[in-house]
Design a protein around this motif. Structure first.
Motif, PDB file in Angstrom:
ATOM      1  N   ASP A  80       0.839  -1.196   0.000  1.00  0.00           N
ATOM      2  CA  ASP A  80       0.000   0.000   0.000  1.00  0.00           C
ATOM      3  C   ASP A  80       0.873   1.245   0.000  1.00  0.00           C
TER       4      ASP A  80
ATOM      5  N   LEU B 287      -1.756  13.171  -5.454  1.00  0.00           N
ATOM      6  CA  LEU B 287      -2.797  12.624  -6.326  1.00  0.00           C
ATOM      7  C   LEU B 287      -3.175  13.625  -7.413  1.00  0.00           C
TER       8      LEU B 287
ATOM      9  N   VAL C 135     -10.785   8.672  -4.164  1.00  0.00           N
ATOM     10  CA  VAL C 135      -9.754   7.638  -4.117  1.00  0.00           C
ATOM     11  C   VAL C 135      -9.925   6.814  -2.854  1.00  0.00           C
TER      12      VAL C 135
ATOM     13  N   SER D 124      -7.969   3.742  -2.282  1.00  0.00           N
ATOM     14  CA  SER D 124      -6.681   3.182  -1.879  1.00  0.00           C
ATOM     15  C   SER D 124      -5.697   3.306  -3.027  1.00  0.00           C
ATOM     16  N   THR D 125      -4.416   3.243  -2.703  1.00  0.00           N
ATOM     17  CA  THR D 125      -3.360   3.253  -3.718  1.00  0.00           C
ATOM     18  C   THR D 125      -2.319   2.208  -3.327  1.00  0.00           C
ATOM     19  N   SER D 126      -1.704   1.597  -4.333  1.00  0.00           N
ATOM     20  CA  SER D 126      -0.704   0.569  -4.045  1.00  0.00           C
ATOM     21  C   SER D 126       0.280   0.460  -5.198  1.00  0.00           C
TER      22      SER D 126
ATOM     23  N   LEU E 291       1.599   1.462 -10.575  1.00  0.00           N
ATOM     24  CA  LEU E 291       0.882   2.146  -9.497  1.00  0.00           C
ATOM     25  C   LEU E 291      -0.606   1.983  -9.755  1.00  0.00           C
ATOM     26  N   THR E 292      -1.332   1.483  -8.755  1.00  0.00           N
ATOM     27  CA  THR E 292      -2.777   1.285  -8.887  1.00  0.00           C
ATOM     28  C   THR E 292      -3.508   2.257  -7.963  1.00  0.00           C
ATOM     29  N   ILE E 293      -4.408   3.041  -8.539  1.00  0.00           N
ATOM     30  CA  ILE E 293      -5.235   3.974  -7.775  1.00  0.00           C
ATOM     31  C   ILE E 293      -6.683   3.509  -7.895  1.00  0.00           C
TER      32      ILE E 293
END
Length: 224
Positions: free
Chosen positions: A20, A28, A42, A44-46, A158-160
């Motif tokens: 994470d 962002l 948003v 979560s981001t990982s 990167l996943t948003i």
């Protein structure tokens, strides 16, 4: 930076890392652009990285996401829910895959081998292949099945994950759940529409002076 350098030079086979990432509003906004940032909530981001040839088997997620390719290249095999159901009914996929988990279809091999992409007729589910190079971004609607492969060496993305804020929309909200159940044609139209909107927004923001667009390049799509 040291991690990216290590990742780019790594040749160890068969590894994946996920963690994470805590991004603030300013960060962002720099990634998404302020206009898009105001329209998304948003969740979560990982970061996700893996060695060349590593795969995450066919599965679906319950939340929509933007996938930014940072290092290397990834390939996503995208399958609409109705195409998964059709493959299950024909015995080409196990029925457990309808529950959404990847373990029910954990098959070794490349995307070509697992789904028969080089065959005249797919040996598994029918779908589309999206290739993400460094700087590309993929919109992944909630409920859309996908099988992911890191290719050409180590990669990192990167996943948003997000929800659309309906009140901020200047046009009717996009029904991502309905889109994920649609066929290949509707999916391609959505991705083309998104790429066009991003290009128009970039042109408007640039003003009369022509400058290179900061927007990610459109994803390469091959229909199977």
């Amino acid at each position: 930076i040291p991690f990216l350098e290590w990742l780019a030079s790594s040749s160890s086979p068969g590894w994946q890392l996920r963690g994470d990432l805590d991004l603030g509003d300013e960060e962002l906004g720099a990634i998404l652009g302020e206009e898009l940032r105001r329209k998304l909530r948003v969740t979560s981001t990982s970061l996700w990285s893996g060695s060349g040839g590593s795969r995450t088997p066919l599965h679906r997620d319950d939340v929509s996401a933007l996938v930014f390719q940072c290092v290397g290249r990834k390939r996503f095999f995208l399958v609409a829910e109705k195409d998964v159901e059709d493959a299950v009914s024909k015995g080409k996929l196990p029925s457990e895959v309808l529950d959404g988990g990847s373990e029910s279809h954990c098959v070794e091999g490349s995307l070509e081998n697992v789904f028969g992409l080089r065959e005249a007729e797919p040996t598994s589910a029918r779908g589309e292949l999206a290739v993400l190079n460094e700087g590309d971004c993929l919109v992944l609607p909630a409920g859309l099945y996908h099988d992911v492969e890191s290719s050409d060496g180590p990669s990192m993305s990167l996943t948003i994950r997000f929800e659309i804020i309906d009140e901020a929309e200047e046009e009717p909200a996009i029904d991502l759940k309905k889109l994920s159940m649609a066929g290949n044609s509707d999916l391609k139209k959505f991705m083309m529409r998104l790429a066009l909107k991003k290009a128009m927004a970039a042109k408007k923001a640039a003003g009369p002076v022509e400058e290179p667009s900061p927007v990610s390049t459109p994803v390469e799509i091959e229909t199977r």
